[in-house]
Design a protein around this motif. Sequence first.
Motif, PDB file in Angstrom:
ATOM      1  N   GLU A  74     -12.096  -8.246   4.148  1.00  0.00           N
ATOM      2  CA  GLU A  74     -13.030  -7.415   3.229  1.00  0.00           C
ATOM      3  C   GLU A  74     -12.667  -6.105   2.987  1.00  0.00           C
ATOM      4  OE1 GLU A  74     -16.554  -5.919   5.442  1.00  0.00           O
ATOM      5  OE2 GLU A  74     -16.509  -7.914   6.086  1.00  0.00           O
ATOM      6  N   LYS A  75     -11.612  -5.498   4.070  1.00  0.00           N
ATOM      7  CA  LYS A  75     -11.300  -4.331   3.803  1.00  0.00           C
ATOM      8  C   LYS A  75      -9.854  -3.951   2.921  1.00  0.00           C
ATOM      9  CE  LYS A  75     -14.075  -1.837   6.024  1.00  0.00           C
ATOM     10  NZ  LYS A  75     -14.895  -0.721   5.397  1.00  0.00           N
ATOM     11  N   GLY A  76      -9.613  -5.175   2.451  1.00  0.00           N
ATOM     12  CA  GLY A  76      -8.340  -5.276   1.538  1.00  0.00           C
ATOM     13  C   GLY A  76      -6.943  -5.374   2.127  1.00  0.00           C
ATOM     14  N   LEU A  77      -6.883  -5.682   3.401  1.00  0.00           N
ATOM     15  CA  LEU A  77      -5.734  -5.875   4.359  1.00  0.00           C
ATOM     16  C   LEU A  77      -5.362  -7.463   4.044  1.00  0.00           C
ATOM     17  CD1 LEU A  77      -3.916  -4.716   6.695  1.00  0.00           C
ATOM     18  CD2 LEU A  77      -5.030  -6.347   7.946  1.00  0.00           C
ATOM     19  N   VAL A  78      -4.092  -7.711   3.497  1.00  0.00           N
ATOM     20  CA  VAL A  78      -3.804  -8.813   2.976  1.00  0.00           C
ATOM     21  C   VAL A  78      -2.198  -9.149   3.680  1.00  0.00           C
ATOM     22  CG1 VAL A  78      -2.438  -7.944   1.215  1.00  0.00           C
ATOM     23  CG2 VAL A  78      -2.996 -10.391   1.102  1.00  0.00           C
ATOM     24  N   MET A  79      -2.160 -10.339   4.067  1.00  0.00           N
ATOM     25  CA  MET A  79      -0.715 -10.859   4.979  1.00  0.00           C
ATOM     26  C   MET A  79      -0.405 -12.260   4.529  1.00  0.00           C
ATOM     27  SD  MET A  79       0.005 -10.226   9.049  1.00  0.00           S
ATOM     28  CE  MET A  79      -1.725 -10.758   9.595  1.00  0.00           C
ATOM     29  N   SER A  80       0.776 -12.369   4.690  1.00  0.00           N
ATOM     30  CA  SER A  80       1.434 -13.722   4.456  1.00  0.00           C
ATOM     31  C   SER A  80       2.490 -13.662   5.117  1.00  0.00           C
ATOM     32  CB  SER A  80       1.443 -13.990   2.922  1.00  0.00           C
ATOM     33  OG  SER A  80       1.999 -15.288   2.722  1.00  0.00           O
ATOM     34  N   THR A  81       2.898 -15.067   5.255  1.00  0.00           N
ATOM     35  CA  THR A  81       4.189 -15.366   6.566  1.00  0.00           C
ATOM     36  C   THR A  81       5.233 -16.132   5.918  1.00  0.00           C
ATOM     37  OG1 THR A  81       4.621 -16.346   8.395  1.00  0.00           O
ATOM     38  CG2 THR A  81       2.716 -17.401   7.257  1.00  0.00           C
ATOM     39  N   MET A  82       6.439 -15.945   6.360  1.00  0.00           N
ATOM     40  CA  MET A  82       7.537 -17.054   5.959  1.00  0.00           C
ATOM     41  C   MET A  82       8.575 -17.260   7.168  1.00  0.00           C
ATOM     42  SD  MET A  82       9.012 -15.419   2.329  1.00  0.00           S
ATOM     43  CE  MET A  82       9.541 -16.985   1.890  1.00  0.00           C
ATOM     44  N   ALA A  83       8.958 -18.462   7.264  1.00  0.00           N
ATOM     45  CA  ALA A  83       9.815 -18.709   8.528  1.00  0.00           C
ATOM     46  C   ALA A  83      10.894 -17.744   8.424  1.00  0.00           C
ATOM     47  CB  ALA A  83      10.088 -20.173   8.096  1.00  0.00           C
ATOM     48  N   LEU A  84      11.298 -17.339   9.755  1.00  0.00           N
ATOM     49  CA  LEU A  84      12.522 -16.739  10.212  1.00  0.00           C
ATOM     50  C   LEU A  84      13.100 -17.265  11.452  1.00  0.00           C
ATOM     51  CD1 LEU A  84      14.223 -14.203   9.477  1.00  0.00           C
ATOM     52  CD2 LEU A  84      12.673 -13.035  11.093  1.00  0.00           C
ATOM     53  N   GLY A  85      14.322 -18.062  11.203  1.00  0.00           N
ATOM     54  CA  GLY A  85      14.902 -18.532  12.203  1.00  0.00           C
ATOM     55  C   GLY A  85      15.138 -17.438  13.401  1.00  0.00           C
ATOM     56  N   GLU A  86      15.650 -16.446  12.972  1.00  0.00           N
ATOM     57  CA  GLU A  86      16.095 -15.427  14.053  1.00  0.00           C
ATOM     58  C   GLU A  86      14.847 -14.960  14.907  1.00  0.00           C
ATOM     59  OE1 GLU A  86      18.859 -15.358  10.499  1.00  0.00           O
ATOM     60  OE2 GLU A  86      16.642 -15.330  10.857  1.00  0.00           O
ATOM     61  N   THR A  87      13.633 -15.305  14.599  1.00  0.00           N
ATOM     62  CA  THR A  87      12.385 -14.952  15.470  1.00  0.00           C
ATOM     63  C   THR A  87      12.625 -15.014  17.013  1.00  0.00           C
ATOM     64  OG1 THR A  87      10.945 -14.840  13.685  1.00  0.00           O
ATOM     65  CG2 THR A  87       9.974 -15.007  15.971  1.00  0.00           C
ATOM     66  N   LYS A  88      12.467 -13.848  17.560  1.00  0.00           N
ATOM     67  CA  LYS A  88      12.228 -14.353  19.275  1.00  0.00           C
ATOM     68  C   LYS A  88      10.996 -13.769  19.771  1.00  0.00           C
ATOM     69  CE  LYS A  88      14.621 -13.634  23.599  1.00  0.00           C
ATOM     70  NZ  LYS A  88      15.403 -12.769  24.322  1.00  0.00           N
ATOM     71  N   ASN A  89      10.244 -14.470  20.025  1.00  0.00           N
ATOM     72  CA  ASN A  89       9.088 -13.903  20.747  1.00  0.00           C
ATOM     73  C   ASN A  89       9.104 -13.210  21.979  1.00  0.00           C
ATOM     74  OD1 ASN A  89       6.690 -15.976  19.434  1.00  0.00           O
ATOM     75  ND2 ASN A  89       8.403 -16.942  19.558  1.00  0.00           N
ATOM     76  N   PRO A  90       8.167 -12.106  22.195  1.00  0.00           N
ATOM     77  CA  PRO A  90       8.083 -11.292  23.195  1.00  0.00           C
ATOM     78  C   PRO A  90       7.890 -12.140  24.774  1.00  0.00           C
ATOM     79  CG  PRO A  90       6.627 -10.412  21.585  1.00  0.00           C
ATOM     80  CD  PRO A  90       7.063 -11.923  21.117  1.00  0.00           C
ATOM     81  N   GLU A  91       8.399 -11.750  25.590  1.00  0.00           N
ATOM     82  CA  GLU A  91       8.364 -12.257  26.809  1.00  0.00           C
ATOM     83  C   GLU A  91       6.932 -12.202  27.301  1.00  0.00           C
ATOM     84  OE1 GLU A  91      10.778 -14.254  28.491  1.00  0.00           O
ATOM     85  OE2 GLU A  91      12.039 -13.991  26.891  1.00  0.00           O
ATOM     86  N   PRO A  92       6.466 -12.923  28.348  1.00  0.00           N
ATOM     87  CA  PRO A  92       5.165 -12.877  28.889  1.00  0.00           C
ATOM     88  C   PRO A  92       4.956 -11.537  29.548  1.00  0.00           C
ATOM     89  CG  PRO A  92       5.976 -15.014  29.275  1.00  0.00           C
ATOM     90  CD  PRO A  92       6.982 -14.157  28.669  1.00  0.00           C
TER      91      PRO A  92
END
Length: 199
Positions: free
Chosen positions: A62-80
Amino acid sequence: LLFGSNYDNDIWPGLLYVNKKNVTKTGWEAGTTGDISKWVSKYGSVTINAAGYQLAWAGMNEKGLVMSTMALGETKNPEPDQRPPLASPLWMQHIFDTCATVDELIATDNIVRIKDTVDHYLVCDASGDAAVIEFLDGKMVVHRQDSLPIKALANRVYSECVSELKAGNPKNINRSTIRMAQIEFLKRRLHFAAVIRIP
């Protein structure tokens, strides 16, 4: 403001959800300290979900923040670490629930840790501030303002697309870079039309 996105996924049944504000929510996994993320939605939102309720694929609050996603093979998640983890689509819903601006979204990296993402994200707020958010080498990488010359996203690392585009016509150009080039061409053409006021 204009924000566009296409849906190019093999999972076809998209679901449209209206998410209410003032709802208490939690993650389902703990960080290294044993804490699970818990929040109350400050903002209502409309989201497109591919996996189910509260698991956003794209949307706007409702504040106008908009977001979308696309695949990215190079993504590396943060470690725990001590930050409670949120799986990628729940992380997106957390953003819609708690953030009004790009600055607030970036600040959430100190509070929660994205988990199980294979994507990168294009985000824009009501002021027109936009960013590309990627998770490379286990860290959040943000492109905005001067490091965001083209407010567009393809299925490649953002900085690589921009570098190839600036280099002209590279020999091994691919569909992602072509899309970036088309957007840049359109942006320049629209700017030219605005400057000389073509009817």
